[in-house]
Design an enzyme around this catalytic site. Structure first.
Site, PDB file in Angstrom:
ATOM      1  N   LEU A  58      -9.314 -52.994  54.685  1.00 45.54           N
ATOM      2  CA  LEU A  58      -9.639 -52.624  56.062  1.00 45.54           C
ATOM      3  C   LEU A  58      -8.419 -52.716  56.981  1.00 45.54           C
ATOM      4  O   LEU A  58      -8.125 -51.749  57.705  1.00 45.54           O
ATOM      5  CB  LEU A  58     -10.774 -53.502  56.598  1.00 45.54           C
ATOM      6  CG  LEU A  58     -11.217 -53.195  58.038  1.00 45.54           C
ATOM      7  CD1 LEU A  58     -11.642 -51.750  58.181  1.00 45.54           C
ATOM      8  CD2 LEU A  58     -12.345 -54.142  58.460  1.00 45.54           C
ATOM      9  N   ASP A  96      -0.089 -51.195  40.685  1.00 43.86           N
ATOM     10  CA  ASP A  96      -0.418 -52.611  40.553  1.00 43.86           C
ATOM     11  C   ASP A  96       0.811 -53.403  40.977  1.00 43.86           C
ATOM     12  O   ASP A  96       1.834 -53.388  40.292  1.00 43.86           O
ATOM     13  CB  ASP A  96      -0.799 -52.924  39.107  1.00 43.86           C
ATOM     14  CG  ASP A  96      -1.233 -54.361  38.912  1.00 43.86           C
ATOM     15  OD1 ASP A  96      -1.097 -55.169  39.852  1.00 43.86           O
ATOM     16  OD2 ASP A  96      -1.719 -54.692  37.807  1.00 43.86           O
ATOM     17  N   ILE A  97       0.724 -54.095  42.104  1.00 49.32           N
ATOM     18  CA  ILE A  97       1.904 -54.778  42.630  1.00 49.32           C
ATOM     19  C   ILE A  97       2.326 -55.966  41.775  1.00 49.32           C
ATOM     20  O   ILE A  97       3.415 -56.515  41.974  1.00 49.32           O
ATOM     21  CB  ILE A  97       1.690 -55.250  44.077  1.00 49.32           C
ATOM     22  CG1 ILE A  97       0.574 -56.300  44.170  1.00 49.32           C
ATOM     23  CG2 ILE A  97       1.430 -54.072  44.994  1.00 49.32           C
ATOM     24  CD1 ILE A  97       0.506 -56.981  45.526  1.00 49.32           C
ATOM     25  N   ALA A 120      -3.455 -58.609  48.706  1.00 52.63           N
ATOM     26  CA  ALA A 120      -3.689 -60.006  48.328  1.00 52.63           C
ATOM     27  C   ALA A 120      -5.002 -60.124  47.568  1.00 52.63           C
ATOM     28  O   ALA A 120      -5.886 -59.258  47.668  1.00 52.63           O
ATOM     29  CB  ALA A 120      -3.719 -60.899  49.563  1.00 52.63           C
ATOM     30  N   TYR A 184      -6.394 -70.561  47.724  1.00 57.56           N
ATOM     31  CA  TYR A 184      -6.061 -69.312  48.408  1.00 57.56           C
ATOM     32  C   TYR A 184      -5.090 -69.585  49.553  1.00 57.56           C
ATOM     33  O   TYR A 184      -4.051 -68.920  49.681  1.00 57.56           O
ATOM     34  CB  TYR A 184      -7.322 -68.644  48.947  1.00 57.56           C
ATOM     35  CG  TYR A 184      -7.054 -67.498  49.884  1.00 57.56           C
ATOM     36  CD1 TYR A 184      -6.426 -66.336  49.440  1.00 57.56           C
ATOM     37  CD2 TYR A 184      -7.417 -67.583  51.232  1.00 57.56           C
ATOM     38  CE1 TYR A 184      -6.172 -65.283  50.299  1.00 57.56           C
ATOM     39  CE2 TYR A 184      -7.170 -66.529  52.099  1.00 57.56           C
ATOM     40  CZ  TYR A 184      -6.547 -65.387  51.636  1.00 57.56           C
ATOM     41  OH  TYR A 184      -6.291 -64.349  52.500  1.00 57.56           O
ATOM     42  N   LYS A 188      -1.049 -68.338  50.068  1.00 55.97           N
ATOM     43  CA  LYS A 188      -0.585 -67.614  51.254  1.00 55.97           C
ATOM     44  C   LYS A 188       0.490 -68.409  51.997  1.00 55.97           C
ATOM     45  O   LYS A 188       1.459 -67.833  52.512  1.00 55.97           O
ATOM     46  CB  LYS A 188      -1.770 -67.307  52.175  1.00 55.97           C
ATOM     47  CG  LYS A 188      -2.825 -66.413  51.557  1.00 55.97           C
ATOM     48  CD  LYS A 188      -2.308 -65.025  51.260  1.00 55.97           C
ATOM     49  CE  LYS A 188      -2.235 -64.180  52.502  1.00 55.97           C
ATOM     50  NZ  LYS A 188      -1.850 -62.764  52.212  1.00 55.97           N
TER      51      LYS A 188
END
Length: 206
Positions: A58, A96-97, A120, A184, A188
């Site tokens: 989004l 695909d990073i 992410a 998570y 980050k």
């Protein structure tokens, strides 16, 4: 949203979360003096080439829309979900990073002025269950992006999260140290550290 703009380990300025026309690059020359120079132009003085990871998310989709409205050239990276947009200035690339070689090759080939890193693995519970995968998606590509951005002198905008904090206080300031309580948030926060330590020109948005 918190913005943590940086072009050196000792300077901070407020920059917009999405690039605007006539943005200036802020870098330090060999004498360690902060200087402003216009970004490279390809189609005109106000046109930037901007690469976005996670462009089918989004925030990625909305950012792509806005940049196209401003007549920038957008290279949109996605994987599982398609990007329901068509525009002459839009190039959609399925990648695909976690494939570090292909990711670096793409950045070196396209030479974007700005890289907006939004991709992410955001499933908080999933990150706890599959920590290796969370690290592979959230941390390792960030290293490649940061290092490669320096090679081509690209500005990096990294989309982080408020999960880098434990939530006990609220209304956190930009310079407060992260204190994640889940994996998570840890990935980050680690990615934020990489951006700050490696990139010559960067901003972080939470």
């Amino acid at each position: 949203i918190h913005h943590l703009p940086h072009t050196s380990p000792r300077s901070q300025r407020n920059l917009p979360s999405t690039p605007k026309r006539n943005n200036l690059r802020h870098t330090r020359n060999q004498s360690n003096i902060l200087v402003e120079t216009p970004p490279r132009s390809r189609k005109g003085e106000t046109t930037l080439r901007i690469l976005i990871t996670g462009a089918s998310s989004l925030p990625g989709y909305r950012t792509t829309q806005e940049l196209l409205k401003q007549e920038h050239e957008v290279i949109a990276i996605h994987l599982k979900n398609p990007i329901p947009l068509e525009h002459p200035n839009l190039t959609k690339i399925k990648l695909d990073i976690t494939n570090q070689v292909k990711l670096q090759d793409l950045i070196l080939k396209k030479k974007p002025d700005i890289i907006i890193h939004m991709a992410a693995y955001g499933d908080v519970d999933g990150c706890e269950k599959n920590k290796a995968y969370a690290w592979k998606v959230n941390v390792e590509p960030t290293i490649t992006i940061a290092k490669t951005a320096n090679i081509i002198k690209a500005y990096v905008l990294y989309l982080s999260t408020d999960y880098v904090f434990d939530g006990t206080k609220g209304l956190y300031k930009e310079n407060e140290p992260p204190s994640p309580i889940n994996y998570y948030g840890l990935t980050k926060a680690t990615a934020e550290t990489i951006i700050k330590a490696v990139c010559d020109q960067w901003s972080i948005a939470r």
